[in-house]
Scaffold this motif. Structure first.
Motif, PDB file in Angstrom:
ATOM      1  N   TRP A 241       0.836  -1.197   0.000  1.00 46.39           N
ATOM      2  CA  TRP A 241       0.000   0.000   0.000  1.00 46.39           C
ATOM      3  C   TRP A 241       0.878   1.256   0.000  1.00 46.39           C
ATOM      4  N   LEU A 242       1.945   1.220   0.817  1.00 44.86           N
ATOM      5  CA  LEU A 242       2.846   2.368   0.892  1.00 44.86           C
ATOM      6  C   LEU A 242       3.541   2.617  -0.453  1.00 44.86           C
ATOM      7  N   ALA A 326      -5.977   4.333   4.762  1.00 49.39           N
ATOM      8  CA  ALA A 326      -5.607   5.731   4.996  1.00 49.39           C
ATOM      9  C   ALA A 326      -4.649   5.859   6.177  1.00 49.39           C
ATOM     10  N   ASP A 327      -4.875   5.071   7.235  1.00 53.04           N
ATOM     11  CA  ASP A 327      -3.975   5.122   8.397  1.00 53.04           C
ATOM     12  C   ASP A 327      -2.571   4.670   8.022  1.00 53.04           C
ATOM     13  N   VAL A 328      -2.470   3.630   7.175  1.00 52.07           N
ATOM     14  CA  VAL A 328      -1.160   3.086   6.803  1.00 52.07           C
ATOM     15  C   VAL A 328      -0.373   4.086   5.967  1.00 52.07           C
ATOM     16  N   ILE A 329      -1.012   4.715   4.988  1.00 51.21           N
ATOM     17  CA  ILE A 329      -0.268   5.619   4.092  1.00 51.21           C
ATOM     18  C   ILE A 329      -0.238   7.052   4.625  1.00 51.21           C
ATOM     19  N   GLY A 330      -1.034   7.315   5.652  1.00 51.71           N
ATOM     20  CA  GLY A 330      -1.031   8.642   6.258  1.00 51.71           C
ATOM     21  C   GLY A 330      -1.596   9.726   5.381  1.00 51.71           C
ATOM     22  N   ALA A 331      -2.581   9.384   4.583  1.00 49.44           N
ATOM     23  CA  ALA A 331      -3.208  10.358   3.684  1.00 49.44           C
ATOM     24  C   ALA A 331      -4.611   9.878   3.351  1.00 49.44           C
ATOM     25  N   PRO A 332      -5.493  10.811   2.941  1.00 44.23           N
ATOM     26  CA  PRO A 332      -6.846  10.389   2.550  1.00 44.23           C
ATOM     27  C   PRO A 332      -6.793   9.404   1.364  1.00 44.23           C
ATOM     28  N   VAL A 333      -7.747   8.493   1.334  1.00 45.19           N
ATOM     29  CA  VAL A 333      -7.797   7.463   0.292  1.00 45.19           C
ATOM     30  C   VAL A 333      -9.032   7.686  -0.575  1.00 45.19           C
ATOM     31  N   GLY A 334      -8.807   7.716  -1.873  1.00 44.99           N
ATOM     32  CA  GLY A 334      -9.903   7.833  -2.824  1.00 44.99           C
ATOM     33  C   GLY A 334      -9.758   6.806  -3.941  1.00 44.99           C
ATOM     34  N   ALA A 335     -10.485   7.046  -5.024  1.00 46.89           N
ATOM     35  CA  ALA A 335     -10.465   6.099  -6.147  1.00 46.89           C
ATOM     36  C   ALA A 335      -9.074   5.966  -6.758  1.00 46.89           C
TER      37      ALA A 335
END
Length: 375
Positions: A241-242, A326-335
């Motif tokens: 994911w990162l 979102a918690d793992v990458i430290g940013a909002p998650v979208g499409a």
């Protein structure tokens, strides 16, 4: 080695005087080799070769047709359709035919299902299992099937019968098959291959289309299964994911192209799909085969990559929770983040497919790469 060989050549209708009007392009002439198995030759009409140019011209006008018939079992039993196809390819190169149709007594199968014909448009070879035609009106059925197979080898399908554009395209492909490139002894392999590609673009596209490359990986079950398993295992890894979030589209695209090239190379090299000409006169035909085969495999693998991408995207939506992502990458998650995750997953899964390609039987890979069957 074959026991019995006899040859008969049939010429088409007489050539009439055409005056001195300039013609933009000459009428292409194709020489079709007709190979009869000794076991069924006696059951076929004696004038089979002589009777074929007429129906061929009627079905595919604009081409001057010639048929050369030989009796040859090609391979020593036991043999299958792939053995016959490759032996017929060698005979075609030896005889300098443009296409070859083999009338055989060997049962042809697609998996476990019996089929009437097996074709390799890339090679220009068609096989017809004569016993599958039944016991009545064998001569008529053989003529009709042979005419249809010749059209399929030139990329002409039954639905194109009344299509003027399709007929014109067939004539163009016939012209390219019948014309030889100028021989330049100073050309190296790369220069010669480039000239073959530049002078036969339409023919190559027709060969690839007739070969239906999008069906390639469907028949390579081990490759598909290993890639799918790789995708499922990597999709839930948080490190992935990162990486997906950090990579931009250019890097993801480059990695995707490299993975497709890896599987294509593994299939072509592992199954020995790349040919070398045995003599100078075969160079153009072998170069065409190599280019068409490599393109077929590359397109098939690309379709496979897109299928894995779609499955990875659906898997990401079902298995990867948005809040955890979102918690793992430290940013909002979208499409966009889900698409990038599926993209990277498909790339890694396809690299796993390269390993699966090494597990495939060589005959299965060759059959998937350049044959198609019809019931």
């Amino acid at each position: 080695m074959p026991d019995d060989r006899s040859a008969t050549t049939a010429d088409p209708a007489p050539r009439h005087e055409r005056g001195h009007e300039p013609r933009p392009e000459p009428v292409p002439e194709l020489l079709v080799g007709l190979v009869l198995s000794p076991q069924i030759a006696g059951a076929l009409p004696k004038d089979l070769a002589a009777s074929l140019p007429g129906p061929l011209h009627e079905r595919y006008p604009g081409v001057r047709w010639r048929v050369a018939a030989v009796t040859d079992r090609l391979v020593v039993p036991p043999a299958d359709g792939l053995d016959l196809l490759e032996a017929a390819r060698d005979r075609m190169l030896d005889e300098d035919w443009d296409l070859v149709v083999v009338l055989t007594d060997v049962p042809l199968k697609d998996g476990r299902s019996p089929v009437l014909t097996q074709l390799s448009p890339v090679h220009g070879v068609g096989l017809v299992a004569v016993p599958a035609l039944g016991a009545l009106h064998v001569g008529q059925k053989v003529r009709q099937t042979t005419v249809r197979v010749v059209g399929h080898l030139l990329g002409h399908d039954a639905e194109d019968a009344d299509d003027a554009d399709a007929q014109e395209e067939l004539v163009r492909r016939a012209r390219q098959r019948s014309e030889d490139l100028e021989d330049r002894p100073e050309d190296n392999a790369v220069q010669f291959t480039a000239r073959v590609l530049g002078g036969n673009v339409r023919l190559l596209l027709g060969m690839i289309r007739a070969n239906r490359p999008w069906t390639l990986v469907v028949r390579l079950s081990r490759t598909l299964a290993l890639a799918a398993a790789t995708g499922v295992l990597t999709l839930v890894a948080s490190d992935l994911w990162l990486l997906a979030a950090a990579y931009g589209p250019w890097r993801l695209g480059l990695l995707g192209l490299l993975s497709i090239a890896a599987v294509t190379g593994a299939l072509v090299v592992g199954a020995r799909l790349w040919e070398r000409p045995r003599r100078r006169a075969e160079r153009e035909q072998v170069a065409l085969f190599n280019l068409a085969t490599a393109a077929t495999v590359a397109i098939g693998v690309s379709v496979f990559y897109l299928a894995v991408f779609a499955l990875s995207w659906l898997g990401a939506l079902l298995l990867v929770d948005g809040d955890v992502f979102a918690d793992v990458i430290g940013a909002p998650v979208g499409a966009v983040e889900y698409v990038k995750l599926a993209w990277l997953t498909a790339t890694l899964a396809t690299v796993g497919g390269a390993l699966g390609a090494g597990l495939e039987d060589d005959d299965a890979v060759r059959a998937a790469a350049y044959t198609r069957s019809e019931p």
